[in-house]
Design a protein around this motif. Structure first.
Motif, PDB file in Angstrom:
ATOM      1  N   UNK A  13      -4.739   8.210   6.591  1.00 23.15           N
ATOM      2  CA  UNK A  13      -5.359   6.889   6.763  1.00 23.15           C
ATOM      3  C   UNK A  13      -6.598   6.806   5.887  1.00 23.15           C
ATOM      4  N   UNK A  14      -6.672   5.729   5.151  1.00 24.40           N
ATOM      5  CA  UNK A  14      -7.864   5.449   4.350  1.00 24.40           C
ATOM      6  C   UNK A  14      -8.533   4.220   4.963  1.00 24.40           C
ATOM      7  N   UNK A  19     -11.339  -2.061   6.379  1.00 21.00           N
ATOM      8  CA  UNK A  19      -9.968  -2.289   5.879  1.00 21.00           C
ATOM      9  C   UNK A  19      -9.248  -0.940   6.008  1.00 21.00           C
ATOM     10  N   UNK A  20      -8.176  -0.926   6.755  1.00 24.30           N
ATOM     11  CA  UNK A  20      -7.540   0.348   7.093  1.00 24.30           C
ATOM     12  C   UNK A  20      -6.135   0.386   6.493  1.00 24.30           C
ATOM     13  N   UNK A  21      -5.820   1.489   5.799  1.00 25.02           N
ATOM     14  CA  UNK A  21      -4.519   1.647   5.168  1.00 25.02           C
ATOM     15  C   UNK A  21      -3.898   2.981   5.576  1.00 25.02           C
ATOM     16  N   UNK A  62       8.802  -2.069   4.751  1.00 23.45           N
ATOM     17  CA  UNK A  62       8.215  -2.292   3.432  1.00 23.45           C
ATOM     18  C   UNK A  62       8.792  -1.274   2.467  1.00 23.45           C
ATOM     19  N   UNK A  63       8.756  -1.601   1.180  1.00 22.64           N
ATOM     20  CA  UNK A  63       9.188  -0.617   0.179  1.00 22.64           C
ATOM     21  C   UNK A  63       7.971   0.138  -0.368  1.00 22.64           C
ATOM     22  N   UNK A  64       6.789  -0.350  -0.022  1.00 25.74           N
ATOM     23  CA  UNK A  64       5.581   0.310  -0.538  1.00 25.74           C
ATOM     24  C   UNK A  64       5.371   1.620   0.205  1.00 25.74           C
ATOM     25  N   UNK A  65       4.465   2.460  -0.327  1.00 28.32           N
ATOM     26  CA  UNK A  65       4.134   3.716   0.380  1.00 28.32           C
ATOM     27  C   UNK A  65       2.714   3.624   0.906  1.00 28.32           C
ATOM     28  N   UNK A  66       2.289   2.420   1.192  1.00 31.16           N
ATOM     29  CA  UNK A  66       0.986   2.213   1.831  1.00 31.16           C
ATOM     30  C   UNK A  66       1.122   0.969   2.694  1.00 31.16           C
ATOM     31  N   UNK A  67       0.415   0.964   3.798  1.00 32.07           N
ATOM     32  CA  UNK A  67       0.523  -0.175   4.722  1.00 32.07           C
ATOM     33  C   UNK A  67      -0.861  -0.601   5.172  1.00 32.07           C
TER      34      UNK A  67
END
Lengths: 204, 151, 213
Positions: A13-14, A19-21, A62-67
């Protein structure tokens, strides 16, 4: 037959400025587009709702590797997050964050401040940091560091009038961001000084 | 923001709870067809709770929502469910602060306020659990409006 | 309840329209009905059993009814309902959603009055009053209803086209050290943090600083 999908790895988690990803490494399947679903579990779900999980608002799937889970983490309690890969009907096992994440640990950066002098008027511009933020501005006349004045700004509008300055005097301003929801503040921005009309205008 | 519940001074951020409720208010209240009954506001109004009792009554109400209400409010709408989850988790952290404050200040509920809270529970038990929970959730603004008067 | 068989289309979009807690029930006429439709109105306090008829809005042909008096206690919440009649037939009762006067009202911008000297302008802001039944009744400022009320004030220098914003809690603002003989335009907005209620900005009030003596 169905593909055996491995669980995503290196999930982390960043969180910066509220703002949390959640991020993870991609699961590679040659010639196929792998999707991912993210779920969250707050303290309430853990302790009062049989350990249930809530699908994230942005990444289901999602196809992304971040949410971006910012809107999902809207309380200052400990959350766990998990992600799994999906390809057609195949589902990987869930990969769950090691520990817990509480948004009170978000890292806060100083606000971007711009100080202006317009005649005798001390003006500031602040970059918007999002709805969770308000700003504390400290300002003083150079040489009178013991008489610092403070102003709390809840909403960022373009040019905010801070005060009027005595002719030719130099005034300094610094600002910190404050998040009421977690009751924490950033460090102060670098101090900026400007000089009022009636003397040489020194704008840094 | 600082709330004064009797002897308790508690810093609570209610903005997100209010925003979360506003986002689902129409949806939740539309699931409550019973106009003639209220959980929180009739026959006794929260606005009649004496100031010294506010700390204890507020803590009771937060516990009521955490223990009895949110878990029976699951809907078929994932957006609504997410907002309920956020509100429920925010209630947990607010309740924790209220509980600490209540202990430190030894806030006790007066007889009248205890009676009022019993009436709230009776109103709740008077309906089937899902209707009672949905009605209680739909009345969150009654609780929030009352709390705002303690700022 | 002795109601006629109701085959008339229903009134539409039945809702409260509230400004400064003047709470007016509004609706649209049933689809496809021309003139001659009459209406009657009732309201209820949420949590209390009975509907209460509004006599002044019985057999009316207009499509609004002022329920400010009946809904003036903003610690309560309300429903209202409308029924249409035409040529011996009627519609169903059509209800509003639950109305909370405290959070569902809109707030007018503040009144702005501006005066000037040669180098300054003075601004006095007045928050709107809560609706009241009779003019002679005691006025309640919305400031009393929403203690966290603040003002955002915009001051535009018409010569340089520069606009400054001020965020203030009290209702007076003096802006000194201005340019003589220059027009400044002021407008202001009310900002309430919880519940979140913002008025629009008032129209601009322009005034010129006096010329240098």
């Amino acid at each position: 037959g169905d593909v055996l999908l491995p669980a995503p790895q290196s999930i982390s988690i960043l969180s910066t400025n509220m703002k949390h990803f959640l991020t993870w490494s991609p699961v590679i399947v040659q010639g196929a587009t792998v999707r991912y679903s993210v779920e969250l579990q707050g303290e309430y779900e853990r302790d009062h709702a049989n350990g249930s999980w809530i699908p994230s608002s942005e990444c289901a799937p999602t196809t992304a590797t971040a949410c971006n889970v910012t809107d999902d983490i809207a309380a200052s309690v400990a959350y766990r997050l998990r992600v799994r890969a999906e390809l057609g009907a195949a589902r990987s096992p869930w990969a769950t964050t090691e520990g817990f994440f509480n948004r009170v640990t978000t890292s806060l950066t100083p606000p971007v401040l711009r100080v202006l002098a317009d005649g005798h008027h001390l003006l500031v511009e602040l970059a918007d940091m999002g709805p969770a933020f308000q700003f504390q501005l400290l300002y003083w006349r150079k040489g009178q560091e013991n008489r610092v004045q403070q102003k709390v700004v809840r909403e960022v509008s373009s040019v905010l009038h801070l005060d009027t300055m005595e002719a030719g005097a130099e005034y300094c301003v610094k600002a910190q961001a404050h998040v009421e929801a977690i009751n924490r503040s950033s460090s102060f921005s670098p101090t900026q000084c400007v000089r009022a009309q009636g003397g040489t205008s020194l704008w840094l | 923001k600082l709330f004064h519940f009797g002897a308790c001074r508690v810093s609570l951020s209610m903005t997100e709870i209010r925003a979360g409720f506003t986002a689902i208010k129409a949806n939740i209240q539309s699931r409550d067809p019973v106009r003639t009954l209220s959980i929180l506001s009739h026959p006794h109004s929260l606005h009649k709770v004496k100031s010294p009792d506010r700390c204890c009554v507020t803590h009771h109400l937060f516990t009521f929502y955490v223990d009895k209400v949110f878990k029976h409010c699951k809907t078929e709408d994932s957006f609504v469910n997410r907002k309920i989850s956020s509100i429920a988790n925010s209630f947990l952290s607010a309740r924790r602060k209220l509980g600490q404050c209540r202990e430190q200040n030894n806030c006790v509920c007066g007889e009248e306020s205890t009676e009022k809270f019993k009436q709230i529970l009776a109103n709740y038990e008077g309906l089937n659990v899902t209707s009672a929970a949905m009605k209680s959730l739909g009345e969150l603004d009654i609780l929030l409006d009352w709390m705002e008067k303690s700022r | 309840s002795g109601e006629l068989y109701c085959s008339l289309p229903n009134p539409r979009n039945v809702h409260f329209e509230s400004i400064n807690m003047r709470n007016v029930l509004r609706w649209s006429a049933p689809e496809g009905t021309g003139d001659g439709v009459l209406y009657k109105v009732k309201y209820a306090v949420y949590g209390i059993g009975k509907w209460i008829r509004k006599p002044e809005c019985r057999n009316i042909n207009r499509t609004w009814c002022d329920l400010s008096s009946e809904t003036s206690d903003y610690e309560e919440q309300y429903y209202a309902s409308v029924k249409a009649f035409l040529n011996g037939t009627c519609s169903d009762w059509m209800e509003t959603t639950r109305f909370n006067p405290l959070t569902d009202t809109k707030i007018d911008p503040p009144m702005v009055s501006v005066s000037s000297t040669d180098k300054s302008i003075s601004i006095i802001l007045t928050a709107p009053e809560k609706w009241k039944r009779r003019p002679e009744e005691e006025s309640i400022s919305l400031l009393q209803v929403y203690p966290g009320l603040q003002y955002n004030v915009s001051v535009l220098n018409k010569k340089t086209k520069k606009r400054w914003f001020f965020s203030i809690s009290n209702n007076t603002l003096v802006v000194p050290w201005l340019e003589p003989g220059t027009a400044y335009c002021v407008s202001a907005q009310i900002h309430v943090t919880t519940p979140v209620l913002d008025s629009g900005f008032s129209k601009e009030h322009c005034i010129a600083t006096l010329k240098d003596k």
